[in-house]
Design a protein around this motif. Structure first.
Motif, short mmCIF file in Angstrom:
data_model
loop_
_atom_site.label_atom_id
_atom_site.label_comp_id
_atom_site.label_asym_id
_atom_site.label_seq_id
_atom_site.Cartn_x
_atom_site.Cartn_y
_atom_site.Cartn_z
N THR A 1 0.84 -1.19 0.00
CA THR A 1 0.00 0.00 0.00
C THR A 1 0.88 1.24 0.00
OG1 THR A 1 -1.59 -1.24 1.32
CG2 THR A 1 -1.90 1.12 1.20
N SER A 2 0.52 2.21 -0.81
CA SER A 2 1.31 3.45 -0.88
C SER A 2 0.90 4.38 0.25
CB SER A 2 1.11 4.14 -2.23
OG SER A 2 -0.20 4.69 -2.29
N ALA A 3 1.74 5.36 0.50
CA ALA A 3 1.46 6.35 1.54
C ALA A 3 0.19 7.12 1.20
CB ALA A 3 2.64 7.29 1.70
N GLN A 4 -0.01 7.43 -0.08
CA GLN A 4 -1.20 8.16 -0.50
C GLN A 4 -2.47 7.35 -0.23
OE1 GLN A 4 -1.08 11.25 -1.30
NE2 GLN A 4 -3.25 11.46 -1.70
N GLU A 5 -2.42 6.06 -0.48
CA GLU A 5 -3.58 5.19 -0.23
C GLU A 5 -3.88 5.11 1.27
OE1 GLU A 5 -3.28 2.06 -3.95
OE2 GLU A 5 -2.06 1.72 -2.16
N LEU A 6 -2.86 5.03 2.08
CA LEU A 6 -3.05 5.01 3.54
C LEU A 6 -3.68 6.30 4.02
CD1 LEU A 6 0.25 3.29 4.72
CD2 LEU A 6 -2.06 2.35 4.81
N LEU A 7 -3.23 7.43 3.47
CA LEU A 7 -3.81 8.72 3.85
C LEU A 7 -5.29 8.79 3.48
CD1 LEU A 7 -1.08 11.40 3.09
CD2 LEU A 7 -2.23 11.00 5.24
#
Length: 125
Positions: free
Chosen positions: A2-8
């Protein structure tokens, strides 16, 4: 992965707190450092944000139990610790050093004990 953007997007931004100094460990050295930093900042008329991180359930949880403490460093750091009600209420009144055998204990006379085994003036914490 999971990318940081998806986590955000999924969880939102993390909560953050900013400090000037972060001290890892709430033992005697960490607590002394934090107290002294705040004292020095107050003396110079400045505000310093200090954070002490401790893995135990409370600050000092791992080391400040069942020990004997020499109050000299505390007196240097906080001269009026007694007046402030520090919980040092049990002064050492007697030292016993025993040699143990399978069936008996042999007490060493106090005058034979080296200075590091003589705790008068210290406190049980």
């Amino acid at each position: 992965m999971t990318s940081a953007q998806e986590l955000l997007q999924q969880y939102g931004p993390r909560e953050a707190m900013e400090y000037d100094v972060v001290i890892v460990g709430g033992g005697p050295a960490g607590l002394s450092a934090a107290i002294r930093l705040k004292q020095l900042a107050a003396q110079s008329g400045k505000e310093v944000g200090v954070c002490v991180l401790e893995k135990g359930s409370e600050v000092g949880a791992h080391i400040l139990s069942g020990a004997v403490m020499d109050p000299r460093a505390l007196s240097e750091l906080i001269p009026d610790w007694k007046e402030q009600g520090a919980p040092l209420n049990v002064p050492v009144t007697e030292d016993r050093f025993l040699f143990l055998s399978a069936s008996k204990a042999y007490r060493t006379p106090s005058w034979l004990l080296p200075a590091c085994f003589q705790n008068h003036g210290n406190y049980v914490i």
